[in-house]
Design an enzyme around this catalytic site. Structure first.
Site, PDB file in Angstrom:
ATOM      1  N   HIS A  26       0.808  -1.227   0.000  1.00 47.68           N
ATOM      2  CA  HIS A  26       0.000   0.000   0.000  1.00 47.68           C
ATOM      3  C   HIS A  26       0.838   1.273   0.000  1.00 47.68           C
ATOM      4  O   HIS A  26       0.567   2.197  -0.760  1.00 47.68           O
ATOM      5  CB  HIS A  26      -0.944   0.038   1.212  1.00 47.68           C
ATOM      6  CG  HIS A  26      -1.936  -1.064   1.225  1.00 47.68           C
ATOM      7  ND1 HIS A  26      -1.680  -2.278   1.815  1.00 47.68           N
ATOM      8  CD2 HIS A  26      -3.192  -1.144   0.714  1.00 47.68           C
ATOM      9  CE1 HIS A  26      -2.728  -3.059   1.669  1.00 47.68           C
ATOM     10  NE2 HIS A  26      -3.661  -2.413   0.997  1.00 47.68           N
ATOM     11  N   GLU A  96       2.671  -1.225   7.704  1.00 51.54           N
ATOM     12  CA  GLU A  96       3.686  -1.233   6.657  1.00 51.54           C
ATOM     13  C   GLU A  96       4.860  -0.325   7.020  1.00 51.54           C
ATOM     14  O   GLU A  96       6.023  -0.650   6.731  1.00 51.54           O
ATOM     15  CB  GLU A  96       3.043  -0.882   5.313  1.00 51.54           C
ATOM     16  CG  GLU A  96       2.022  -1.952   4.896  1.00 51.54           C
ATOM     17  CD  GLU A  96       1.451  -1.785   3.496  1.00 51.54           C
ATOM     18  OE1 GLU A  96       1.826  -0.820   2.792  1.00 51.54           O
ATOM     19  OE2 GLU A  96       0.609  -2.631   3.092  1.00 51.54           O
ATOM     20  N   ARG A 184     -23.428  12.659  15.659  1.00 46.50           N
ATOM     21  CA  ARG A 184     -24.052  13.564  14.682  1.00 46.50           C
ATOM     22  C   ARG A 184     -25.191  12.818  14.009  1.00 46.50           C
ATOM     23  O   ARG A 184     -25.045  11.617  13.702  1.00 46.50           O
ATOM     24  CB  ARG A 184     -23.059  13.984  13.597  1.00 46.50           C
ATOM     25  CG  ARG A 184     -21.937  14.883  14.052  1.00 46.50           C
ATOM     26  CD  ARG A 184     -21.072  15.312  12.856  1.00 46.50           C
ATOM     27  NE  ARG A 184     -20.118  16.325  13.245  1.00 46.50           N
ATOM     28  CZ  ARG A 184     -18.855  16.076  13.599  1.00 46.50           C
ATOM     29  NH1 ARG A 184     -18.390  14.846  13.569  1.00 46.50           N
ATOM     30  NH2 ARG A 184     -18.055  17.061  13.959  1.00 46.50           N
ATOM     31  N   ARG A 238     -18.249  20.851  19.600  1.00 48.65           N
ATOM     32  CA  ARG A 238     -19.537  20.183  19.629  1.00 48.65           C
ATOM     33  C   ARG A 238     -20.504  20.831  20.615  1.00 48.65           C
ATOM     34  O   ARG A 238     -21.677  20.474  20.646  1.00 48.65           O
ATOM     35  CB  ARG A 238     -19.343  18.707  19.951  1.00 48.65           C
ATOM     36  CG  ARG A 238     -18.475  17.962  18.925  1.00 48.65           C
ATOM     37  CD  ARG A 238     -19.085  17.985  17.527  1.00 48.65           C
ATOM     38  NE  ARG A 238     -20.386  17.364  17.514  1.00 48.65           N
ATOM     39  CZ  ARG A 238     -20.616  16.047  17.505  1.00 48.65           C
ATOM     40  NH1 ARG A 238     -19.583  15.212  17.476  1.00 48.65           N
ATOM     41  NH2 ARG A 238     -21.847  15.568  17.524  1.00 48.65           N
TER      42      ARG A 238
END
Ligand code: URA
Length: 293
Positions: A26, A96, A184, A238
């Protein structure tokens, strides 16, 4: 673009997805491509921003959400790899990066503050993370702590103090879900009972912020015996409902880069003195040493 990788047509094995040189499937990096200190933003676009503060920088890999730059910050070898969003993508990058030589990670992220006093643009340095992600649970059961490494936390605090930015230190919660997982409302207002007011419940037990990768990073770091913490810019609050997408990001980047230099200085003296752990007296010694040189 210098050295951007091309993956071989065939990899070693399905259970070992790397090419003959050890280049990982990746992230596209092989052993030796990165130094021990790696900064981990979620956003690939943040990697060149992080590298813009370095003495020298070059892009060495770009594959899907994983972009890597390497270079030097104040003479210290450094790298930055983007993790993408959430625990699943972050765990791939961490797995990785460990295989190619990294052992000290700082997440450089954005976050939602759960308490009113966490101002937009402030930074949060994580000492640990509530494991509301799914990925860390595939590694180990929930009794296992997602604690940050104290040396990395201290280096981030030292850097934030030196740079004079507003910061807070404490617990973070990490979810794989930005919407319902962080309380949310989903599409058409959907929210499962378990997630109603989850942000308020976490705030009531002294959790400072919500983000999406720290718990995975800290769990893996502890399992593998490497070091990690996170510094995140509060872009949303929030309680007050403010949301300013880039607030504090530059400051988080500067603090993370500076923390690498600090860790490097501490690590150098630890190695010289044959010490395994960082102590307050060792920090004073480093400060004295730096004053003289
Ligand atoms: N990132 C998150 O995961 N949540 C927020 O509220 C803001 C940034």
């Amino acid at each position: 673009m210098l050295g951007v990788y091309k993956m071989a047509k065939k990899l070693k094995a399905a259970s070992r997805p790397e090419d003959e040189a050890g280049r990982q499937y990746h992230i596209g990096l092989k052993p030796g491509d990165v130094p021990r200190y790696v900064l981990l933003p979620g956003d690939p676009g943040r990697v060149p921003k992080i590298a813009s503060f370095w003495d020298e920088a070059r892009k060495i890999s770009e594959h899907r959400e994983y972009v890597t730059y390497v270079g030097k910050y104040m003479g210290v070898d450094i790298a930055s790899t983007s993790t993408g969003i959430g625990g699943p993508a972050a765990a791939i990058a961490i797995e990785e990066l460990l295989r190619v030589g990294a052992d000290t990670f700082i997440r450089v992220g954005t976050t939602g503050g759960l308490r009113k006093e966490l101002g937009i643009g402030d930074l949060i340095i994580s000492t640990g993370a509530v494991r509301l992600d799914g990925t860390s649970r595939t590694y180990i059961d929930l009794g296992y702590p997602a604690v940050a490494n104290y040396e990395v936390v201290l280096a981030l605090i030292d850097a934030a103090d030196t740079l004079g930015v507003r910061y807070h230190v404490g617990l973070t919660a990490s979810s794989d879900s930005f919407y319902v997982g962080q309380g949310r409302p989903g599409f058409k207002g959907y929210i499962p009972d378990s997630m109603v007011n989850i942000h308020k419940k976490l705030a009531s037990v002294n959790v400072l912020n919500f983000e999406m990768e720290a718990a995975t990073l800290f769990t893996l770091a502890n399992i593998y015996g490497v070091r990690a913490s996170a510094v995140c810019a509060v872009i949303a609050n929030r309680v007050t409902e403010e949301f300013v997408p880039e607030a504090g990001v530059k400051e988080a980047i500067k603090v993370a880069n500076e923390a690498v230099k600090i860790l490097h200085d501490w690590d150098t003296v630890k190695d010289k003195e044959g010490m395994k752990w960082l102590t307050p007296s060792l920090i004073s010694e480093v400060k004295e040493h730096l004053k003289k040189h």
